[in-house]
Each structure stands twice: as C-alpha cells, then as structure tokens.
Design a protein around this motif. Structure first.
Motif: not given
Length: 95
Positions: A8, A13, A15, A81, A84
């Motif tokens: 991250n 923050g 990914v 992840r 998004h």
C-alpha cells in the motif's frame, strides 16, 4: 510459480505493484514478475528500500498466473485488491 510484489502506498493508502524499474504502479498488468527465488530476492530488496524510504508499507510477494503475457492475481483476495473498488454497496444504495 511467478510472483509480483504488492503493498500500500503511504501517501494515499492505495494498492500498488512493484515495477521492474522500482516504481510502484497501480496496474497489476504492468508489475515486474519474478519467476524464481533469485527474481523474488531482487524485487524484495527493492520493496524493502521503498519501505525504508517511506513510500510503501506492508509489501509482500503475491502469486500470479501469466495470462496473455501479463500477470493476473491467483487468489480471490488479490483479485479484489487489484480491482481497486469496494466489494459492498454503500448503505444509501443497499435499499
């Protein structure tokens, strides 16, 4: 098994995935792929330096499969992840 490094980004923050050039990218398809232990060690050293430089946090290797020459997340967690986006509807849209 092929791997990429994910983490991250500390500034927002989000990914991100480690590219071969050491830059952190939002697009999994552009990530640098390690095909063996030596390749993983190279990416791991780059990720460790980025963590030390406070660019990213929580870096780890992620199993991928190669699809049309590009890495694709193997696990459901990592596909979520990589997408998004949230996995649930906001309360205002639920009813």
């Amino acid at each position: 098994m092929p791997n990429v490094f994910t983490a991250n980004r500390l500034s927002d923050g989000l990914v991100v995935y480690l590219g071969r050039d050491g830059n952190w990218l939002r697009d999994l398809a552009s990530a640098g792929v390690a095909e063996d232990k030596d390749g993983i060690a190279v990416l791991e050293a780059m990720a460790a330096q980025s963590a030390k430089d406070q660019i990213i946090v929580g870096a780890y290797p992620m199993d991928v499969e190669i699809d049309a020459g590009k890495p694709r997340a193997k696990s459901v967690r990592e596909r979520i992840r990589a997408a998004h986006r949230p996995t649930i509807k906001p309360v205002s849209e639920a009813n």
